[in-house]
Design an enzyme around this catalytic site. Sequence first.
Site, short mmCIF file in Angstrom:
data_model
loop_
_atom_site.label_atom_id
_atom_site.label_comp_id
_atom_site.label_asym_id
_atom_site.label_seq_id
_atom_site.Cartn_x
_atom_site.Cartn_y
_atom_site.Cartn_z
N GLU A 98 0.84 -1.20 0.00
CA GLU A 98 0.00 0.00 0.00
C GLU A 98 0.88 1.26 0.00
OE1 GLU A 98 -3.60 2.29 0.44
OE2 GLU A 98 -2.94 0.47 -0.56
N PHE A 99 1.96 1.21 0.80
CA PHE A 99 2.88 2.35 0.86
C PHE A 99 3.48 2.61 -0.51
CE2 PHE A 99 6.92 4.46 1.50
CZ PHE A 99 6.64 5.39 2.49
N ASP A 100 3.94 1.53 -1.15
CA ASP A 100 4.56 1.68 -2.47
C ASP A 100 3.58 2.23 -3.50
OD1 ASP A 100 6.93 0.81 -1.55
OD2 ASP A 100 6.70 -1.26 -2.21
N LEU A 142 34.03 15.29 22.56
CA LEU A 142 33.82 15.08 23.99
C LEU A 142 35.12 14.65 24.64
CD1 LEU A 142 30.52 12.99 24.02
CD2 LEU A 142 30.82 15.32 24.83
N GLU A 169 23.32 9.03 28.56
CA GLU A 169 22.87 8.51 27.26
C GLU A 169 23.87 7.49 26.76
OE1 GLU A 169 22.99 11.95 24.76
OE2 GLU A 169 21.41 12.98 25.87
N LYS A 181 26.52 6.12 24.07
CA LYS A 181 27.40 6.74 23.08
C LYS A 181 27.34 5.86 21.83
CE LYS A 181 31.96 8.80 22.58
NZ LYS A 181 32.19 8.43 21.22
N ASP A 207 28.09 4.46 18.18
CA ASP A 207 29.35 4.37 17.45
C ASP A 207 29.07 4.48 15.95
OD1 ASP A 207 32.00 4.17 17.10
OD2 ASP A 207 32.16 2.04 17.56
N ARG A 221 30.56 16.20 10.31
CA ARG A 221 31.36 16.94 11.30
C ARG A 221 32.56 17.62 10.63
NH1 ARG A 221 35.62 16.31 14.78
NH2 ARG A 221 35.31 17.32 16.78
N GLU A 237 23.88 11.04 15.49
CA GLU A 237 24.81 10.08 14.94
C GLU A 237 24.13 9.29 13.83
OE1 GLU A 237 27.58 10.51 16.58
OE2 GLU A 237 28.85 8.75 16.26
N TYR A 288 20.88 13.53 19.46
CA TYR A 288 21.16 13.67 20.89
C TYR A 288 21.55 15.08 21.33
CZ TYR A 288 25.63 12.52 18.71
OH TYR A 288 26.70 12.47 17.87
N LYS A 312 25.89 14.18 30.50
CA LYS A 312 25.76 15.61 30.20
C LYS A 312 25.06 16.32 31.35
CE LYS A 312 25.04 14.52 25.35
NZ LYS A 312 24.11 14.42 24.23
N LYS A 318 34.11 5.51 28.19
CA LYS A 318 34.19 4.49 27.13
C LYS A 318 34.30 3.10 27.71
CE LYS A 318 36.17 5.84 23.35
NZ LYS A 318 35.96 6.11 21.94
N CYS A 338 56.48 -23.83 3.48
CA CYS A 338 55.21 -23.29 2.99
C CYS A 338 54.14 -24.39 3.00
CB CYS A 338 55.39 -22.75 1.57
SG CYS A 338 53.83 -22.20 0.85
N CYS A 342 53.14 -25.00 -0.96
CA CYS A 342 54.02 -25.54 -1.99
C CYS A 342 55.25 -26.24 -1.42
CB CYS A 342 54.43 -24.44 -2.96
SG CYS A 342 55.60 -23.28 -2.24
N CYS A 345 57.04 -17.09 1.79
CA CYS A 345 57.34 -18.19 0.88
C CYS A 345 57.97 -17.55 -0.36
CB CYS A 345 56.06 -18.92 0.50
SG CYS A 345 56.32 -20.02 -0.92
N CYS A 388 53.87 -20.97 -6.37
CA CYS A 388 53.04 -21.25 -5.19
C CYS A 388 51.60 -20.77 -5.47
CB CYS A 388 53.64 -20.53 -3.99
SG CYS A 388 52.74 -20.75 -2.47
S1 IVH Z 1 27.04 14.84 22.54
C1 IVH Z 1 29.71 18.68 22.38
N1 IVH Z 1 25.91 12.49 22.76
O1 IVH Z 1 30.68 11.06 20.18
C2 IVH Z 1 29.64 17.25 22.07
N2 IVH Z 1 27.79 12.68 21.33
O2 IVH Z 1 33.38 11.77 21.05
C3 IVH Z 1 28.32 16.87 21.57
N3 IVH Z 1 28.36 10.59 20.17
O3 IVH Z 1 31.19 13.77 18.03
C4 IVH Z 1 28.19 15.43 21.40
N4 IVH Z 1 26.76 9.37 21.04
O4 IVH Z 1 29.66 11.90 17.23
C5 IVH Z 1 26.90 13.19 22.20
N5 IVH Z 1 24.77 10.50 23.08
C6 IVH Z 1 25.75 11.19 22.48
C7 IVH Z 1 26.65 10.60 21.57
C8 IVH Z 1 27.66 11.38 21.00
C9 IVH Z 1 27.78 9.38 20.20
C10 IVH Z 1 29.56 10.92 19.35
C11 IVH Z 1 29.45 12.21 18.60
C12 IVH Z 1 30.59 13.05 19.06
C13 IVH Z 1 31.51 12.03 19.62
C14 IVH Z 1 32.40 12.64 20.65
#
Ligand code: IVH
Length: 692
Positions: free
Chosen positions: A36-38, A84, A112, A114, A116, A135, A172, A224, A287, A311, A405, A408, A423, A429
Amino acid sequence: MSRELDILRMRELETTLEYHNRRYYVDNSPEISDIEFDRLLRELQDLEAQYPEQADPNSPTKRVGSDLTTEFRSVEHRFPMMSLANTYSSEELGEWIDRIIKEIGEVEFVVELKFDGTAISLTYENGALARAVTRGDGKRGDDVTNNVRTIGTVPLKLQGNNYPALFEIRGEIIMPYASFNRLNAEREAAGESLLANPRNAAAGTLKLQSSQQVAQRGLDCTLYQIAGDDLPYDNHWQNLEAARSWGFKISNHTAICRSRGEIEAFIAHWDTERKALPYATDGIVIKVNRYSDQRSLGSTAKSPRWAVAYKFQAEKALTKLISVDYQVGRTGAVTPVANLEPVQLAGTIVKRASIHNADQIAALDIRIGDMVYVEKGGEIIPKITGVDVEARGADSKPLEYITHCPECGSPLVRVEGEAKHFCPNSGECKPQIIGRIEHFVKRKAMDIEGLGGETIELLWENGLIRDISDIYYLDGHQLATLPRLGEKSAANILEGVRRSKDVPFERLLFALGIRYVGETTAKYLAEHFRTLDAIATATLSELAEAEEVGAKIAESIIEYFAAEENKHIIERLREAGLQLEIKDKVRSSNALEGKSVVVSGKFPGLSRDDMKALVEQHGGRNLAAVSANVDFIVAGDNMGPAKRQKAEKLGITILTLEEFISIISDAPQMEVVQEEENPAKSNNEPIQGTLF
Ligand code: IVH
């Protein structure tokens, strides 16, 4: 239907589709079926084709992307994107918390995950996505708006009405494990190199030239941080909740904490729970919640004092080492690989780990049967980082490194100063030969389709190839009679081989597989020396004059061209007609000077690339999509009706192949041009404003 009604319907479809998009991606609770969406999406696409001037740049149809080449403009951030301060030590974190409490008194912290991935800054103007910028260096980033528009969780238009007229929201872009694993499985099947981790994959995807490809990669975006002058609340937490109500994806895995104990409990919880999340996280961000407190704490040049990242330690698992295999690469380097009892680690089951070299085995005293620690760093393949010596049985013996090796049987050699065993039998080889050929044909090198790893092995086993030059002397009949091949694949291979003869010199140079000569070095060498013969006859010091070429690379090049078998290979490549020198772009005429052209449909006897090359040779510029910027379209067989309709609407001239050919062949011929540099300039004035 009248035009007015159609346009009203377009607005209605935009709103409806954006609503269902949010239900699907952000809320995870769709109300209508995909079909339906399509259907609704197609209805909107058709209307947009009919009224291109009415199409909204933030239309939900933009989510599917286009194959339009985007050049990423560099844009200045309104507020710098800071990083950060981070720590791995809970002690250090504790000190930070204590310091803040001492300075502010009663303070609220928001904790929060973090994520990746790769940071992104989104600007919304009057409730519509205006810009998405990476960034970059923190001051300027790349404008990747078209790519970001394809990410389902990024709202193109906001809901509700209490959002500021202008604000920026940061977060992110991540690639969930499911998308990452699928992408790597596809790459493996295509014989392409694997992406190291979801972070690299997300960052790389965001910079792809085709937003259509981006759309298929399954990125996600979680926000975030929000910044602007008229935010509804005076604190981080409530503003993020407001942003959630506007349609943004904001993590639920957050909390307000008022003490060190509460923060530590949150960390302890997520240190284990995060392993069950469908995406990668590498820590917790803490924060200070109230903006007034943030302001009084201030920032250093690099990072705010009101936030810190804790971390997580890299993940580790303990498992049994069953055996060690030795793999021989295309350069002859031997790499020991551990076979492990399968164990769960960072979201995947690990059965193999790399051990690097003999020194590593000796240093860790790794023995068969040992319980070993495996860790996943940023890389895909985990590594052994330690041994539980206590758990070792009395009969365990040190592991003896192989002397010959495994492929060979030649005695291995170890060059002074090199960590690896080699080798030396490069000419006979098998994995070295096959590895070199695989490298030669891969996409970034000669890009010969149809010649995958298995086919190469088949050709080798049947005595049809012994080195890369044999590829150019394959016989179609012989190929077709091989098991699993047949006429069609044979024809495909020969066609791929034929085309590869036009691959530019720098890629051929990379494809040769000279040790230490990667893609970039090959480019520099090609630009500096211009011909293969000049490189082959250059002295050590002449070679070292080229950019990025040092003694190690120069020696390797000299060694390569001194070897008789390589001289022979190069002569055969020359006879086959490969590009052994840089070609200046030759302009045949100026017939298309300043013109933007779209090539569409099929042309008998000419590939799409041939057509595009013709456009360039005559001074024109190729565009992928029909828009008001296009001067004309060359239409072949089966040009899409939507494209034709759009072109007609915009009043763009549509040429047949014959008309196109007569334009370019009537013009006066010849001139050589140098490649132009791309003037990527920003026209974005920074807006005054303060953040924190
Ligand atoms: S706050 C002033 N919140 O971590 C800094 N950053 O090492 C504002 N990141 O560049 C960032 N999760 O890409 C914030 N919950 C989170 C995050 C987060 C991942 C990343 C972000 C930042 C890097 C800093």
